[in-house]
Design a protein around this motif. Structure first.
Motif, PDB file in Angstrom:
ATOM      1  N   THR A  45       1.227  -1.015   0.129  1.00  0.00           N
ATOM      2  CA  THR A  45      -0.419   0.467   0.175  1.00  0.00           C
ATOM      3  C   THR A  45       1.042   1.130   0.468  1.00  0.00           C
ATOM      4  O   THR A  45       0.547   1.617  -0.511  1.00  0.00           O
ATOM      5  N   VAL A  49       0.364   4.118  -3.229  1.00  0.00           N
ATOM      6  CA  VAL A  49      -0.041   5.818  -2.471  1.00  0.00           C
ATOM      7  C   VAL A  49       1.291   6.803  -2.961  1.00  0.00           C
ATOM      8  O   VAL A  49       0.629   7.695  -3.339  1.00  0.00           O
ATOM      9  N   SER A 159      -6.771  -0.671 -10.811  1.00  0.00           N
ATOM     10  CA  SER A 159      -5.123  -1.210 -10.192  1.00  0.00           C
ATOM     11  C   SER A 159      -4.636  -2.445 -10.807  1.00  0.00           C
ATOM     12  O   SER A 159      -3.359  -2.673 -11.035  1.00  0.00           O
ATOM     13  N   ALA A 238       3.779  -4.529  -6.255  1.00  0.00           N
ATOM     14  CA  ALA A 238       3.429  -3.047  -5.706  1.00  0.00           C
ATOM     15  C   ALA A 238       5.254  -1.983  -6.513  1.00  0.00           C
ATOM     16  O   ALA A 238       4.552  -1.420  -6.966  1.00  0.00           O
ATOM     17  N   ALA A 294       2.448   3.007   6.922  1.00  0.00           N
ATOM     18  CA  ALA A 294       2.201   1.433   6.169  1.00  0.00           C
ATOM     19  C   ALA A 294       3.056   0.829   6.353  1.00  0.00           C
ATOM     20  O   ALA A 294       3.875  -0.197   5.401  1.00  0.00           O
ATOM     21  N   ILE A 562      -2.548   3.219   5.840  1.00  0.00           N
ATOM     22  CA  ILE A 562      -3.400   3.628   5.270  1.00  0.00           C
ATOM     23  C   ILE A 562      -2.572   1.818   4.670  1.00  0.00           C
ATOM     24  O   ILE A 562      -2.607   1.546   3.351  1.00  0.00           O
ATOM     25  N   ASP A 563      -3.315   0.282   5.058  1.00  0.00           N
ATOM     26  CA  ASP A 563      -2.271  -0.441   4.397  1.00  0.00           C
ATOM     27  C   ASP A 563      -3.691  -2.091   5.212  1.00  0.00           C
ATOM     28  O   ASP A 563      -4.544  -1.448   6.273  1.00  0.00           O
ATOM     29  N   ALA A 579      -6.063  -5.500  -0.405  1.00  0.00           N
ATOM     30  CA  ALA A 579      -4.709  -4.131  -0.324  1.00  0.00           C
ATOM     31  C   ALA A 579      -4.205  -3.666  -1.227  1.00  0.00           C
ATOM     32  O   ALA A 579      -4.546  -2.137  -0.901  1.00  0.00           O
ATOM     33  N   TYR A 580      -4.470  -3.975  -2.571  1.00  0.00           N
ATOM     34  CA  TYR A 580      -4.079  -3.305  -3.202  1.00  0.00           C
ATOM     35  C   TYR A 580      -5.729  -1.949  -3.934  1.00  0.00           C
ATOM     36  O   TYR A 580      -5.363  -0.789  -4.307  1.00  0.00           O
ATOM     37  N   ILE A 582      -7.562  -1.203  -1.095  1.00  0.00           N
ATOM     38  CA  ILE A 582      -7.508  -0.262  -0.345  1.00  0.00           C
ATOM     39  C   ILE A 582      -6.896   0.894  -0.475  1.00  0.00           C
ATOM     40  O   ILE A 582      -6.867   2.334  -0.246  1.00  0.00           O
ATOM     41  N   ALA A 583      -5.691   0.803  -0.936  1.00  0.00           N
ATOM     42  CA  ALA A 583      -4.834   1.495  -1.052  1.00  0.00           C
ATOM     43  C   ALA A 583      -5.179   2.613  -2.141  1.00  0.00           C
ATOM     44  O   ALA A 583      -4.681   4.084  -2.238  1.00  0.00           O
ATOM     45  N   GLU A 584      -5.249   1.858  -3.438  1.00  0.00           N
ATOM     46  CA  GLU A 584      -6.346   2.622  -4.503  1.00  0.00           C
ATOM     47  C   GLU A 584      -7.519   3.880  -3.884  1.00  0.00           C
ATOM     48  O   GLU A 584      -7.416   5.081  -4.614  1.00  0.00           O
TER      49      GLU A 584
END
Length: 595
Positions: A45, A49, A159, A238, A294, A562-563, A579-580, A582-584
C-alpha cells in the motif's frame, strides 16, 4: 554448479543497484523537512499511495522502506522461486509468534516482506477479491457505504491489468473479462504453464465441488483457475507496477534501509515527524500535510505503541509516555489458520531427474520467461462451504449462527499443489499437498511490545482456536479435503499420507473421532500468510477500533494508517487484491481531503 549458487551470485552482484530517486544513504539529501507526505513502509500500500499522490507534480512524498531494493533481485522476479524469499532470508522480517497454547505451544512463522514492495514482492502472488458479503459487512460495521462491494469495483479494476499468460494459451472460459481491469499498473493473469494435476482437479468437479469461471464475481463458490499477479512470466509487485516506471519523478524520494522507531508531534498535538534510522544514523523527517503509516499488520502497532499511542495502562507499565489512550491498537490481529494435508504420490521421479528438470526450467525462464518457473503455486483453487447435512455443522450453526457474512460466501479454501514451497522438490512430483484453510476465523490475536525490549521485534500472538467455532470449522475443512480426494482417480494418484496423524484421520474417514481429528489439527495448524486487522477500522466516534472510515487514527491529528491492518475482518480468500483496492481508495480520499 548448483542453480542455487548461481542465483545467489546474481543476487549478490545486483544487491547494491539503485535507480532513479531511490536512496540507500539519506545523508546526501539536504533536508528531510520539505515533504508534503511521509509514508512509513514501502510495501504494497505504501508503494501504491506514493505513486498515486505524486501523480500531482506539486505533491511531494518521502517513502521510507526498512528493507532494500527489489531491483535486480532474481528471486523476487521468478514466480517459481518464491521459496527463496521466505523465513530466514534477507527479504523477510523473520518474525515468529509467541508459543500458541492451543497448538501444543508451538511457535508459528510470521513472515512479512522486508524489501521495497513489501509482501507483494515475496508472497504467493494470489489474486482473489473475496465475496461481496465481506465488503458489505465492512460497510455496515463502519457506517461507510463506500465499502460496499458495488462501490469498490472501480478500485479493484483501477489497479489491475488482466493480461495473457506466459504460454499465450486460449483463456476463454478461465476468467470473466467483464470483471477485470485492463489499464491498471498491476499485471494479473491465469496460470501460464499447464500440468497434469490440472486435469486431475478439473476431472473431480461435480455438484459438491462445482466449477466456477471466475471467483472474483463476488460469489466465489467452486473450483476455478487461479489468478496471480504475474505478467510476462514475471512477478508483478507493487514496486514493479507502481514505482519502477515513475522513478524519474522529482517529487518522489524513496529511502531504503530506513527503520522507523516512532512518530511524534514536534510542535503541538499534530503528528508531523517520523523518527528513524538510516544505515544506523538517527534521523527525523517532517510532513507538512500528513504522516501515512503503511508498515504492515505487525509493525503498524509496534510503531504506534512506541509512539505512545495505545493502551494507556500497558504503555505506562513500560514507562512509555502516553500520547493517546487507544486500547484497540494491536488487539484485533486475525489470521486464517491453514493445514497442509500432505500425501506421498505413486509416480515420483528420481532426485537426479528432478534436479535436471529444475535446471532446464531455470534456463528456459532466463531465455524466454516461459516454462514451469512461471507457475506460482497452483493453477487451480477451490472455495466451499461446510456440509450442512452434517449433524455437527447443524449444531455449530444452531449455537453460533451463520459464520460467513453471507450464503454465497465460503467457509473453506482448498488449495491443491505439488511440493508447494520447495522450488527444486516441486519437480520430483513426490508429494501432493491439499491445503485446508478456515476462511472465517473468529479468534483474535494481538501485537504487543516486548517489555524487556520494546524497540525490538513485537510479540505476535495469533491466539489460534481461542474461539471454539474455529476448530470446528477446521474439522470440516479437513473433511472437505478428504472428500475431494476420495474418488478412484485420486486414490490411484495418492499413496500414503506423510503424517501418521493424517493417516489416522484417513483411516477413520468418514466417521473421524473428535480426538483423532483434533490431535491432527493442533499438531498441524499453521498460517495462510494472511494476517490482517491489528489496527481495525470502526465507525467515526466509536470507542473501539483504531482508525475512522477515512483512515485517520482516532484521537490523533496528522496521522493515517493506510494498509491491510485496518481490515475489520479478512476477506474470504487471499488479502492481496483487497490491499490494492484499499490503497487506491485511500489515495483518492487523501487527495480529496487535501485538494
Amino acid at each position: 554448479m548448483s542453480p542455487v549458487f548461481v542465483l545467489l551470485g546474481l543476487l549478490t552482484a545486483s544487491a547494491s543497484l539503485c535507480n532513479g530517486r531511490i536512496y540507500e544513504d539519506l545523508s546526501i539529501i539536504p533536508s528531510l523537512n520539505n515533504y508534503d507526505y511521509v509514508i512509513i513502509g514501502g510495501g504494497l500500500t505504501g508503494s501504491v499511495v506514493a505513486s498515486r499522490l505524486t501523480e500531482n507534480s506539486n505533491t511531494s512524498v518521502l517513502l521510507l522502506e526498512a528493507g532494500g531494493s527489489h531491483q535486480g533481485a532474481y528471486y523476487l522476479e521468478v514466480p517459481g522461486l518464491q521459496s527463496f524469499t521466505g523465513p530466514g532470508t534477507v527479504y523477510n522480517w523473520n518474525y515468529t509468534s509467541v508459543p500458541q497454547i492451543n497448538l501444543l505451544n508451538n511457535t508459528i512463522p510470521a513472515p512479512r516482506g522486508h524489501v521495497l514492495g513489501g509482501s507483494s514482492s515475496i508472497n504467493g502472488m494470489w489474486y482473489t477479491r473475496g465475496s461481496s458479503a465481506d465488503y458489505d459487512r465492512w460497510a455496515n460495521i463502519t457506517g461507510d457505504q463506500g465499502w460496499l462491494w458495488d462501490e469498490l469495483q472501480n478500485y479493484f479494476e483501477k489497479s489491475e491489468s488482466f493480461v495473457s499468460p506466459a504460454d499465450n494459451h486460449n483463456i476463454s472460459g478461465q476468467y470473466d473479462p467483464s470483471l477485470h481491469g485492463t489499464q491498471g499498473p498491476l499485471k494479473v493473469t491465469v496460470g501460464g504453464y499447464s500440468q497434469s494435476l490440472d486435469q486431475l482437479v478439473m476431472g473431480r468437479l461435480d455438484e459438491q465441488f462445482p466449477f466456477i469461471e471466475d471467483y472474483d464475481n463476488g460469489k466465489p463458490l467452486g473450483f476455478g483457475w487461479t489468478q496471480t499477479t504475474i505478467g510476462n512470466g514475471t512477478r508483478s509487485s507493487a514496486a514493479t507496477a507502481y514505482l519502477d516506471e515513475y522513478l524519474n519523478r522529482t517529487n518522489l524520494d524513496i529511502a531504503l534501509n530506513s527503520l522507523v522507531a516512532r512518530v511524534i508531534a514536534s510542535n503541538g498535538s499534530r503528528i508531523d515527524t517520523v523518527t528513524f534510522t538510516n544505515n544506523g544514523l538517527l534521523m527525523n523527517a517532517t510532513a507538512r500535510v500528513e504522516v501515512l503509516l503503511a508498515a504492515g499488520v505487525f509493525n503498524d502497532p509496534h510503531i504506534l505503541l512506541n509512539s505512545g499511542i495505545g493502551n494507556a495502562t500497558e504503555l505506562s507499565a513500560m514507562n512509555i509516555p502516553v500520547v493517546n489512550n487507544l486500547p484497540s491498537v494491536g488487539k484485533n490481529l486475525t489470521e486464517q489458520p491453514a493445514i497442509s494435508n500432505l500425501w506421498n504420490t505413486t509416480n515420483p521421479v528420481t532426485t537426479v531427474e528432478a534436479e535436471a528438470t529444475y535446471e532446464q526450467a531455470l534456463t528456459q525462464w532466463n531465455n524466454t520467461r516461459t516454462g514451469r518457473m512461471v507457475l506460482a503455486i497452483s493453477n487451480t483453487v477451490g472455495f466451499t462451504r461446510m456440509n450442512t447435512s452434517d449433524p455437527d455443522v447443524e449444531a455449530l450453526v444452531e449455537q453460533y449462527g451463520e459464520l460467513a457474512p453471507g450464503p454465497a460466501s465460503p467457509h473453506i479454501e482448498l488449495l491443491p499443489t505439488v511440493n508447494a514451497f520447495d522450488a527444486e522438490a516441486n519437480f520430483a512430483n513426490a508429494q501432493f499437498v491439499l491445503d485446508s484453510v478456515n476462511l472465517v476465523p473468529y479468534s483474535r490475536g494481538s501485537i504487543t511490545l516486548d517489555p524487556i525490549n520494546p524497540s525490538g521485534p513485537p510479540l505476535i500472538d495469533y491466539n489460534f482456536y481461542s474461539a471454539p467455532q474455529d476448530i470446528q470449522v477446521m474439522r470440516q475443512a479437513v473433511l472437505s479435503a478428504l472428500a475431494f480426494v476420495s474418488t478412484p482417480a485420486w486414490k490411484e494418484f495418492l499413496a500414503e499420507p506423510v503424517s501418521p496423524l493424517l493417516a489416522a484421520v484417513v483411516n477413520e474417514y468418514p466417521n473421524v473421532s473428535t480426538t483423532t481429528m483434533d490431535t491432527y489439527i493442533r499438531a498441524s495448524t499453521s498460517i495462510s500468510f494472511h494476517a490482517t486487522g491489528s489496527c481495525s477500522m470502526s465507525p467515526e466516534g466509536a470507542e473501539w477500533g483504531v482508525v475512522d472510515p477515512d483512515f485517520h487514527v482516532k484521537g490523533v491529528e496528522g496521522l493515517r494508517i493506510i494498509d491491510a491492518s485496518i481490515m475489520p475482518f479478512p476477506p474470504a480468500g487471499h488479502p492481496q487484491a483487497a490491499a490494492y483496492m484499499i490503497a487506491e481508495r485511500v489515495a483518492d480520499i487523501i487527495k480529496a481531503d487535501n485538494s
